[in-house]
Design a protein around this motif. Structure first.
Motif, PDB file in Angstrom:
ATOM      1  N   GLU A  31       0.829  -1.203   0.000  1.00  0.00           N
ATOM      2  CA  GLU A  31       0.000   0.000   0.000  1.00  0.00           C
ATOM      3  C   GLU A  31       0.867   1.256   0.000  1.00  0.00           C
ATOM      4  O   GLU A  31       0.568   2.233  -0.701  1.00  0.00           O
ATOM      5  N   LEU A  32       1.953   1.253   0.756  1.00  0.00           N
ATOM      6  CA  LEU A  32       2.864   2.398   0.764  1.00  0.00           C
ATOM      7  C   LEU A  32       3.516   2.579  -0.609  1.00  0.00           C
ATOM      8  O   LEU A  32       3.701   3.710  -1.077  1.00  0.00           O
ATOM      9  N   SER A  55      17.416   1.536   0.027  1.00  0.00           N
ATOM     10  CA  SER A  55      17.282   0.088   0.220  1.00  0.00           C
ATOM     11  C   SER A  55      16.329  -0.212   1.372  1.00  0.00           C
ATOM     12  O   SER A  55      15.573  -1.190   1.321  1.00  0.00           O
ATOM     13  N   LYS A  56      16.339   0.642   2.400  1.00  0.00           N
ATOM     14  CA  LYS A  56      15.412   0.429   3.511  1.00  0.00           C
ATOM     15  C   LYS A  56      13.978   0.644   3.044  1.00  0.00           C
ATOM     16  O   LYS A  56      13.079  -0.142   3.397  1.00  0.00           O
ATOM     17  N   ILE A  57      13.733   1.694   2.259  1.00  0.00           N
ATOM     18  CA  ILE A  57      12.397   1.931   1.731  1.00  0.00           C
ATOM     19  C   ILE A  57      11.948   0.742   0.891  1.00  0.00           C
ATOM     20  O   ILE A  57      10.794   0.290   0.977  1.00  0.00           O
ATOM     21  N   SER A  58      12.856   0.220   0.090  1.00  0.00           N
ATOM     22  CA  SER A  58      12.522  -0.935  -0.743  1.00  0.00           C
ATOM     23  C   SER A  58      12.136  -2.132   0.108  1.00  0.00           C
ATOM     24  O   SER A  58      11.167  -2.847  -0.191  1.00  0.00           O
ATOM     25  N   ARG A  59      12.872  -2.354   1.199  1.00  0.00           N
ATOM     26  CA  ARG A  59      12.559  -3.486   2.081  1.00  0.00           C
ATOM     27  C   ARG A  59      11.223  -3.267   2.783  1.00  0.00           C
ATOM     28  O   ARG A  59      10.451  -4.212   2.976  1.00  0.00           O
ATOM     29  N   LEU A  60      10.947  -2.009   3.181  1.00  0.00           N
ATOM     30  CA  LEU A  60       9.658  -1.711   3.820  1.00  0.00           C
ATOM     31  C   LEU A  60       8.511  -2.008   2.869  1.00  0.00           C
ATOM     32  O   LEU A  60       7.498  -2.590   3.257  1.00  0.00           O
ATOM     33  N   GLU A  61       8.675  -1.616   1.616  1.00  0.00           N
ATOM     34  CA  GLU A  61       7.592  -1.795   0.644  1.00  0.00           C
ATOM     35  C   GLU A  61       7.413  -3.256   0.241  1.00  0.00           C
ATOM     36  O   GLU A  61       6.345  -3.627  -0.243  1.00  0.00           O
ATOM     37  N   ARG A  62       8.430  -4.057   0.441  1.00  0.00           N
ATOM     38  CA  ARG A  62       8.298  -5.502   0.162  1.00  0.00           C
ATOM     39  C   ARG A  62       7.868  -6.283   1.399  1.00  0.00           C
ATOM     40  O   ARG A  62       7.722  -7.501   1.337  1.00  0.00           O
ATOM     41  N   ARG A  70       5.793   5.879  13.287  1.00  0.00           N
ATOM     42  CA  ARG A  70       6.252   7.236  12.989  1.00  0.00           C
ATOM     43  C   ARG A  70       6.642   7.374  11.521  1.00  0.00           C
ATOM     44  O   ARG A  70       6.321   8.374  10.876  1.00  0.00           O
ATOM     45  N   ASP A  71       7.342   6.358  10.993  1.00  0.00           N
ATOM     46  CA  ASP A  71       7.734   6.410   9.587  1.00  0.00           C
ATOM     47  C   ASP A  71       6.511   6.379   8.674  1.00  0.00           C
ATOM     48  O   ASP A  71       6.439   7.110   7.680  1.00  0.00           O
ATOM     49  N   MET A  72       5.557   5.520   9.004  1.00  0.00           N
ATOM     50  CA  MET A  72       4.338   5.453   8.203  1.00  0.00           C
ATOM     51  C   MET A  72       3.597   6.783   8.242  1.00  0.00           C
ATOM     52  O   MET A  72       3.084   7.264   7.217  1.00  0.00           O
ATOM     53  N   ASN A  73       3.556   7.398   9.417  1.00  0.00           N
ATOM     54  CA  ASN A  73       2.881   8.678   9.573  1.00  0.00           C
ATOM     55  C   ASN A  73       3.554   9.762   8.731  1.00  0.00           C
ATOM     56  O   ASN A  73       2.882  10.554   8.055  1.00  0.00           O
ATOM     57  N   SER A  82      -5.414  10.665   1.299  1.00  0.00           N
ATOM     58  CA  SER A  82      -6.778  11.009   1.692  1.00  0.00           C
ATOM     59  C   SER A  82      -7.087  10.438   3.067  1.00  0.00           C
ATOM     60  O   SER A  82      -6.380   9.563   3.575  1.00  0.00           O
ATOM     61  N   ARG A  83      -8.158  10.919   3.639  1.00  0.00           N
ATOM     62  CA  ARG A  83      -8.580  10.408   4.950  1.00  0.00           C
ATOM     63  C   ARG A  83      -8.883   8.916   4.882  1.00  0.00           C
ATOM     64  O   ARG A  83      -8.559   8.155   5.787  1.00  0.00           O
ATOM     65  N   GLU A  84      -9.479   8.496   3.777  1.00  0.00           N
ATOM     66  CA  GLU A  84      -9.816   7.081   3.608  1.00  0.00           C
ATOM     67  C   GLU A  84      -8.557   6.231   3.511  1.00  0.00           C
ATOM     68  O   GLU A  84      -8.467   5.169   4.141  1.00  0.00           O
ATOM     69  N   ASP A  85      -7.572   6.691   2.715  1.00  0.00           N
ATOM     70  CA  ASP A  85      -6.327   5.937   2.593  1.00  0.00           C
ATOM     71  C   ASP A  85      -5.571   5.898   3.911  1.00  0.00           C
ATOM     72  O   ASP A  85      -4.957   4.881   4.257  1.00  0.00           O
ATOM     73  N   ARG A  86      -5.619   7.001   4.664  1.00  0.00           N
ATOM     74  CA  ARG A  86      -4.927   7.022   5.948  1.00  0.00           C
ATOM     75  C   ARG A  86      -5.552   6.034   6.929  1.00  0.00           C
ATOM     76  O   ARG A  86      -4.855   5.338   7.673  1.00  0.00           O
ATOM     77  N   ALA A  87      -6.874   5.964   6.938  1.00  0.00           N
ATOM     78  CA  ALA A  87      -7.555   5.010   7.815  1.00  0.00           C
ATOM     79  C   ALA A  87      -7.173   3.580   7.444  1.00  0.00           C
ATOM     80  O   ALA A  87      -6.993   2.722   8.316  1.00  0.00           O
TER      81      ALA A  87
END
Length: 304
Positions: A31-32, A55-62, A70-73, A82-87
């Protein structure tokens, strides 16, 4: 106690099935990635936001690395979701946390409790009524340990400590904005001794502080009133086809209430209790009285 009319319940809740923390993590990462690419950002753009490597972002997304809240926020704010995507992101993150909690304590967690853990962090509001003990989500470590030793008499010391850690770690969900917790406690439960008086005094202080800070709503049902003998755990969800569920816990089992008639009856019971509990100030005063009582008992114990 009189019963107030209740709105029509939304219907049964089907408990979420466990999928494993790796699957939940992959869903969140995917989703990220979708949100990033949808807005035309690169891995490097996302990396700068959370001060990390591409590389860290790539690992997070996989789904190979856990995503810190905090990182997701920060990423969600950068993407302008959007509010819907955040929920949706919040729900996925909570599911990851639920599955991780279940996996780490899998060998000591009964099936009925696993179902509750999977559900409670996705709830918008939790209301719990307790006639005999302080609710589990508001227990101190020593109080929780005393209760676990009392109930789980055949467990090893290792299992007991794991169960205590599980109870305490479930409380971490209250650090966020949701769920909102309302605790309705029968006053007699404040005076039920489950251990040394100083332990009881510490538990009452913890409960008082939670009520004063407003982090949770703590209301005390006066001891002169007749109390329901069984605790009730009610969850309300923000959206979806199934918006509520009630849960009645016993010593080593639990009943999940999803049928309309039973939900309606349970909601009326909670309404009756709410109409008869003390208000905020009087509830805090009741907790102060309990603190004074246990402090006096503790002082007498020290004198021998």
């Amino acid at each position: 106690m009189p019963a107030a009319p209740s709105p029509r319940p939304a219907g049964p809740v089907v408990p979420m099935q466990g999928s494993g923390d790796s699957l939940s993590g992959r869903m969140l990462g995917e989703e990220l990635r979708r949100l990033r690419e949808q807005r035309g950002y690169t891995l490097a753009d996302a990396a700068r936001v959370i001060r990390a490597s591409t590389s860290k972002i790539s690992r997070l997304e996989r789904g190979q690395n856990p995503v810190k809240y905090r990182d997701m926020n920060d990423l969600a704010a950068f993407y302008g979701v959007s509010r819907e995507d955040r929920a949706h992101l919040d729900q996925l993150h909570q599911q990851v946390g639920n599955e991780d909690l279940i996996q780490r304590f899998n060998d000591v967690t009964p099936t009925f409790l696993k179902r509750l853990i999977r559900l409670e962090r996705t709830a918008e509001r939790i209301t719990v009524y307790e006639p005999r003990v302080v609710p589990g989500l508001l227990q101190t470590e020593e109080y929780a340990r005393a209760l676990v030793r009392l109930i789980e008499i055949y467990r090893s010391d290792r299992d007991i400590e794991l169960l205590v850690r599980l109870r305490r770690e479930r409380q971490s969900m209250l650090d966020g904005d949701f769920p909102v917790l309302a605790a309705l406690i029968y006053e007699r439960a404040l005076y039920q001794p489950y251990g040394p008086a100083e332990m009881m005094a510490t538990q009452m202080r913890y409960l008082r502080d939670a009520a004063v800070k407003g982090k949770v709503s703590v209301r005390i049902l006066p001891k002169h009133l007749i109390s329901l003998p069984t605790p009730i755990f009610h969850l309300r969800f923000a959206d979806g086809e199934h918006q509520e569920l009630a849960y009645v816990e016993h010593a080593n089992s639990a009943n999940y209430i999803t049928q309309r008639a039973e939900l309606d009856r349970t909601r009326r019971q909670l309404t009756n209790i709410r109409e008869n509990v003390h208000g905020r100030e009087r509830s805090v005063a009741s907790l102060e009285d309990a603190i004074s009582y246990w402090e006096q008992v503790a002082a007498e114990e020290q004198l021998g």
